[in-house]
Scaffold this active site. Structure first.
Site, PDB file in Angstrom:
ATOM      1  N   GLY A  17     -26.661 -24.328   2.612  1.00  0.00           N
ATOM      2  CA  GLY A  17     -27.187 -24.487   3.973  1.00  0.00           C
ATOM      3  C   GLY A  17     -28.661 -24.158   4.074  1.00  0.00           C
ATOM      4  NE  ARG A  20     -30.021 -26.529  11.208  1.00  0.00           N
ATOM      5  CZ  ARG A  20     -29.342 -27.264  12.080  1.00  0.00           C
ATOM      6  NH1 ARG A  20     -29.757 -28.462  12.387  1.00  0.00           N
ATOM      7  NH2 ARG A  20     -28.261 -26.782  12.654  1.00  0.00           N
ATOM      8  CG  ASP A  67     -18.215 -30.448   3.421  1.00  0.00           C
ATOM      9  OD1 ASP A  67     -18.269 -29.197   3.493  1.00  0.00           O
ATOM     10  OD2 ASP A  67     -17.428 -31.127   4.104  1.00  0.00           O
ATOM     11  CB  VAL A  68     -20.540 -25.515   0.676  1.00  0.00           C
ATOM     12  CG1 VAL A  68     -21.803 -25.855  -0.098  1.00  0.00           C
ATOM     13  CG2 VAL A  68     -20.857 -25.094   2.101  1.00  0.00           C
ATOM     14  CB  SER A 146     -22.273 -13.258  12.408  1.00  0.00           C
ATOM     15  OG  SER A 146     -22.628 -13.186  13.771  1.00  0.00           O
ATOM     16  CE1 TYR A 158     -20.603 -18.314  12.810  1.00  0.00           C
ATOM     17  CE2 TYR A 158     -20.943 -16.522  14.371  1.00  0.00           C
ATOM     18  CZ  TYR A 158     -21.407 -17.307  13.330  1.00  0.00           C
ATOM     19  OH  TYR A 158     -22.667 -17.090  12.821  1.00  0.00           O
ATOM     20  CB  ALA A 159     -15.025 -13.288  15.732  1.00  0.00           C
ATOM     21  CB  ALA A 161     -15.133 -17.601   9.838  1.00  0.00           C
ATOM     22  CE  LYS A 162     -20.921 -16.533   9.843  1.00  0.00           C
ATOM     23  NZ  LYS A 162     -21.444 -17.072   8.580  1.00  0.00           N
TER      24      LYS A 162
HETATM   25  P1  NAD Z   1     -28.410 -23.536  11.199  1.00  0.00           P
HETATM   26  O1  NAD Z   1     -27.361 -24.284  11.953  1.00  0.00           O
HETATM   27  O2  NAD Z   1     -29.808 -23.596  11.674  1.00  0.00           O
HETATM   28  O3  NAD Z   1     -28.377 -23.975   9.672  1.00  0.00           O
HETATM   29  C1  NAD Z   1     -27.146 -24.090   8.982  1.00  0.00           C
HETATM   30  C2  NAD Z   1     -27.345 -24.983   7.768  1.00  0.00           C
HETATM   31  O4  NAD Z   1     -26.048 -25.110   7.142  1.00  0.00           O
HETATM   32  C3  NAD Z   1     -27.794 -26.407   8.128  1.00  0.00           C
HETATM   33  O5  NAD Z   1     -28.833 -26.811   7.266  1.00  0.00           O
HETATM   34  C4  NAD Z   1     -26.538 -27.238   7.928  1.00  0.00           C
HETATM   35  O6  NAD Z   1     -26.783 -28.593   7.559  1.00  0.00           O
HETATM   36  C5  NAD Z   1     -25.842 -26.467   6.804  1.00  0.00           C
HETATM   37  N1  NAD Z   1     -24.407 -26.759   6.745  1.00  0.00           N
HETATM   38  C6  NAD Z   1     -23.529 -26.807   7.772  1.00  0.00           C
HETATM   39  N2  NAD Z   1     -22.313 -27.170   7.331  1.00  0.00           N
HETATM   40  C7  NAD Z   1     -22.429 -27.343   5.995  1.00  0.00           C
HETATM   41  C8  NAD Z   1     -21.509 -27.721   4.971  1.00  0.00           C
HETATM   42  N3  NAD Z   1     -20.227 -27.979   5.237  1.00  0.00           N
HETATM   43  N4  NAD Z   1     -21.970 -27.814   3.696  1.00  0.00           N
HETATM   44  C9  NAD Z   1     -23.261 -27.569   3.408  1.00  0.00           C
HETATM   45  N5  NAD Z   1     -24.171 -27.198   4.323  1.00  0.00           N
HETATM   46  C10 NAD Z   1     -23.751 -27.090   5.605  1.00  0.00           C
HETATM   47  O7  NAD Z   1     -27.878 -22.020  11.142  1.00  0.00           O
HETATM   48  P2  NAD Z   1     -28.661 -20.633  10.926  1.00  0.00           P
HETATM   49  O8  NAD Z   1     -28.887 -20.030  12.265  1.00  0.00           O
HETATM   50  O9  NAD Z   1     -29.787 -20.790   9.983  1.00  0.00           O
HETATM   51  O10 NAD Z   1     -27.498 -19.774  10.262  1.00  0.00           O
HETATM   52  C11 NAD Z   1     -27.401 -19.520   8.866  1.00  0.00           C
HETATM   53  C12 NAD Z   1     -26.263 -18.540   8.621  1.00  0.00           C
HETATM   54  O11 NAD Z   1     -26.488 -17.330   9.347  1.00  0.00           O
HETATM   55  C13 NAD Z   1     -24.898 -19.062   9.092  1.00  0.00           C
HETATM   56  O12 NAD Z   1     -23.902 -18.625   8.197  1.00  0.00           O
HETATM   57  C14 NAD Z   1     -24.720 -18.392  10.436  1.00  0.00           C
HETATM   58  O13 NAD Z   1     -23.369 -18.289  10.783  1.00  0.00           O
HETATM   59  C15 NAD Z   1     -25.361 -17.040  10.165  1.00  0.00           C
HETATM   60  N6  NAD Z   1     -25.817 -16.362  11.382  1.00  0.00           N
HETATM   61  C16 NAD Z   1     -26.770 -16.886  12.196  1.00  0.00           C
HETATM   62  C17 NAD Z   1     -27.175 -16.186  13.327  1.00  0.00           C
HETATM   63  C18 NAD Z   1     -28.226 -16.699  14.266  1.00  0.00           C
HETATM   64  O14 NAD Z   1     -28.448 -16.036  15.308  1.00  0.00           O
HETATM   65  N7  NAD Z   1     -28.895 -17.797  13.974  1.00  0.00           N
HETATM   66  C19 NAD Z   1     -26.589 -14.945  13.621  1.00  0.00           C
HETATM   67  C20 NAD Z   1     -25.605 -14.444  12.776  1.00  0.00           C
HETATM   68  C21 NAD Z   1     -25.238 -15.145  11.646  1.00  0.00           C
END
Ligand code: NAD
Length: 257
Positions: A17, A20, A67-68, A146, A158-159, A161-162
Site C-alpha cells: 500500500g 500514497r 492485491d495483497v 490503528s 476495521y476495529a 481487523a486492527k
Molecule cells: P490510504 O487509503 O491513503 O492508502 C492505502 C493504500 O493501500 C493505497 O495506496 C491503496 O491503493 C492500497 N491498498 C488498498 N487495498 C489494497 C490491496 N488489496 N492490495 C494492495 N494495496 C492496497 O491509507 P493511509 O491513511 O495511508 O493508511 C495506511 C495504513 O495506516 C492503513 O493500514 C490504515 O488502516 C492505517 N491507519 C491510517 C490512519 C489514518 O488516520 N490515515 C489511522 C490509523 C491507521
C-alpha cells in the site's frame, strides 16, 4: 546462550500500500535508512511518485501490482521482488481499507473486505516472507494497526481487523524470534491522508472540522502526518532495534492502549 543475528549486507524492504499516504512516507523513510524498497499496491502505475522518492535517495525502488489479500498475487509478488532485488527481509504491512457501517447496516461483504485487506494480507505476506527470513536468519516485520483497535462506532470490521493485527504480530514475534526476526505494530491516531479525506467527504465534513473533532486525547494539538508514522516504522525496522519485539506503539499525539 547468546545468539547474534547479522543483518544481510543489502536490506530489501517490501511496503504494501505504498502508492500514497502513510505507505509512501514509509517507503521513502526506509530508503533514506539504507533499504532498497519494493512497493506492492493495486496498480503499479500509481506508485510512480513513491518510487521516484525512493530512487532520489540513491536506493533501488520497484513497484509491483498486487492485491495483497489474494494468495496467488502475494506469492507472485514476493517471488518477483526476490528475483529482481534478492531476498526481502523487511516487511511493512501497511495496505488498509475502510468500509464503515453501524452493526445493523454492515454487510458480510463489508466485513470480509475489511478483514481481508487489513488482516488476511498481513498473514499472507508474512507467510510468504518466512522462507527468506529463515534463510537469511534476520528480519523485521512492522504491521500497521490503528487506535481503532480500541473500538470505534461504525467501524466494527476495521476495529476487529486492527485488533487482530496486534494479536497476529505478537504471535509472529514469538514464532520468529529464534530466526533473528522481530515483529512489531505501529498503531496510528488520526493522520490526514486520502483515507481520512474520504471519510470526511462521506460524512459531509471539512477535513479541518474533522481534525478538530479528532483532538480528543491528543495532547500535541495537531493531526498526524505520514512522516510521524514512518518515523516509528523506521525505528522498528532499524538493525539496532533487535531487542524490541512483540510491541504495539500508538503514535497518536497522546497515550492509548
Ligand atoms: P490510504 O487509503 O491513503 O492508502 C492505502 C493504500 O493501500 C493505497 O495506496 C491503496 O491503493 C492500497 N491498498 C488498498 N487495498 C489494497 C490491496 N488489496 N492490495 C494492495 N494495496 C492496497 O491509507 P493511509 O491513511 O495511508 O493508511 C495506511 C495504513 O495506516 C492503513 O493500514 C490504515 O488502516 C492505517 N491507519 C491510517 C490512519 C489514518 O488516520 N490515515 C489511522 C490509523 C491507521
Amino acid at each position: 546462550m547468546t545468539q547474534i543475528f547479522t543483518p544481510p549486507e543489502t536490506r530489501i524492504a517490501i511496503v504494501t500500500g505504498g502508492a500514497r499516504g502513510i505507505g509512501a512516507a514509509i517507503a521513502t523513510r526506509l530508503a533514506e535508512d539504507g533499504h532498497d524498497v519494493a512497493i506492492l499496491d493495486l496498480d503499479r502505475e500509481q506508485c510512480a511518485d513513491s518510487i521516484r522518492a525512493v530512487e532520489a535517495t540513491g536506493r533501488r525502488g520497484m513497484a509491483v501490482s498486487a492485491d495483497v489479500s489474494d494468495e496467488d498475487a502475494v506469492r507472485r509478488a514476493v517471488a518477483q521482488v526476490a528475483d529482481t532485488f534478492g531476498p526481502p527481509t523487511v516487511l511493512v504491512n501497511n495496505a488498509g481499507v475502510l468500509r464503515d457501517a453501524s452493526l445493523s447496516k454492515m454487510t458480510v461483504r463489508d466485513w470480509d473486505f475489511v478483514l481481508d485487506v487489513n488482516l488476511r494480507s498481513a498473514f499472507l505476506m508474512s507467510r510468504e516472507m518466512e522462507p527468506h527470513f529463515r534463510a537469511t536468519r534476520w528480519g523485521r516485520v512492522v504491521n500497521l494497526s490503528s487506535i481503532a483497535a480500541l473500538g470505534v462506532f461504525g467501524e466494527a470490521n476495521y476495529a476487529a481487523a486492527k485488533a487482530g493485527v496486534q494479536g497476529f504480530t505478537k504471535s509472529l514475534a514469538i514464532e520468529l524470534g529464534r530466526f533473528g526476526v522481530t515483529a512489531n505494530v505501529v498503531a496510528p491516531g488520526f493522520v490526514i491522508t486520502e483515507m481520512t479525506r474520504e471519510v470526511a467527504r462521506r460524512v459531509n465534513m471539512s477535513i479541518e472540522d474533522m481534525t478538530k473533532e479528532m483532538m480528543v486525547n491528543n495532547w500535541v494539538g495537531r493531526a498526524g502526518i505520514p512522516e510521524d508514522i514512518a518515523n516509528a516504522v523506521g525505528f522498528f525496522a532499524d538493525v539496532r532495534s533487535a531487542f524490541v519485539t512483540g510491541q504495539v506503539l500508538y503514535v497518536a499525539g497522546g497515550p492509548r492502549g
